[in-house]
Design an enzyme around this catalytic site. Sequence first.
Site, PDB file in Angstrom:
ATOM      1  N   GLU A 130      88.479  40.949  16.125  1.00  0.00           N
ATOM      2  CA  GLU A 130      88.400  39.988  14.947  1.00  0.00           C
ATOM      3  C   GLU A 130      88.688  38.561  15.629  1.00  0.00           C
ATOM      4  O   GLU A 130      89.314  38.312  16.580  1.00  0.00           O
ATOM      5  CB  GLU A 130      89.585  40.384  14.045  1.00  0.00           C
ATOM      6  CG  GLU A 130      89.382  41.628  13.327  1.00  0.00           C
ATOM      7  CD  GLU A 130      90.318  41.740  12.331  1.00  0.00           C
ATOM      8  OE1 GLU A 130      90.058  42.676  11.510  1.00  0.00           O
ATOM      9  OE2 GLU A 130      91.593  41.489  12.270  1.00  0.00           O
ATOM     10  N   CYS A 135      98.185  33.947  11.369  1.00  0.00           N
ATOM     11  CA  CYS A 135      98.814  34.098  12.420  1.00  0.00           C
ATOM     12  C   CYS A 135      99.577  35.504  12.638  1.00  0.00           C
ATOM     13  O   CYS A 135     100.421  35.804  11.730  1.00  0.00           O
ATOM     14  CB  CYS A 135      99.767  33.003  12.856  1.00  0.00           C
ATOM     15  SG  CYS A 135     100.942  33.526  14.417  1.00  0.00           S
TER      16      CYS A 135
END
Length: 351
Positions: A104, A342
């Site tokens: 990703e 994150c």
Amino acid sequence: MEEPKKVLLGLSLDELKGVAASLGLPAFAGKQMAQWLYEKRVTDIGDMTNLSKQNRERLSAEYCVGAMAPVDCQRSIDGTVKYLFPVRTDGKSAKSGQADLFVETVFIPDGDRATLCVSCQVGCKMNCLFCQTGKQGWQGNLSAADILNQIVSLPESDRLTNIVFMGQGEPMDNLDNVLRATEVLIADWGMAWSPRRITVSSVGVRDKLKRFLDESECHVAISLHAAIHEQRQQLMPAERAMPIADVVELLRQYDFAHQRRLSFEYIVFGGVNDSEAHARAIVRLLRGLDCRINLIRFHQIPDVPLHGAPEEQMLVLRDYLTAHGLFTTIRASRGEDIYAACGLLSTKSKG
């Protein structure tokens, strides 16, 4: 079974000149290939029109560009876009044009700034408690071609202003390919970026980090998350073999007072690492070091007994660190609704 073609993307100028020489192409063909790959971003050797047709055929008999478009994307309400890219881990070609592994990559637009968060491994060996990628385990290193492919095959590639190696994987654990990719990014014969537009992160793999600091001029970001040895061990198993105190000792040997920037990433967990005692430990650890601290909101992942700190506690922590001489900011959270923030990247279900 037919042998897969070798990939041109990710090769240096000298290597491209070697390809040209091995095929009997003119000496200047190597530089022409570099221009087509990195400046004009072609996806097919047939488009390298200043090579003769005969030479293009000779080249394409053994090589391909190696660019692969993303196979999926998700768009956040805040404008962040997460792409799914097929990869050839450790340079292995995808069978029949289909990859069985993916990474990703996150595109983050912000006014006139546009940052790409790239991956360098499928999964990760570090197994940090708070990171979804670590729960995936490690499935392979990305080649320089597949690191660069996330950039050249990105639909918004021409809008990029910054690149951060903060996606899936530990960059120092795949250092050769990360250095090859950053060389292409900054070389005059490559993409001609300034190294100040590139940030490479690490949990602190000390020997590899030293080599990176010696061989690269890119910015450095260290995943800190706790300044107390015993606590950091619980959050980050790498602390056992690579104590953050040793990493900071290494960093003190380098100059970050001028153009090159050093930052520390600190995810704030409520009731875990957000007290004044933790702030004092950060100040003790980093005192006198030219750096900045980015406080990051924790994003909940399954089966992990950690929670984000309240906003007011984030502000208290920021203000304490700033008052004690450490430039500190709270990073805006982006893409949480599409699991692009994150610590949330994972392709475990895609394998």
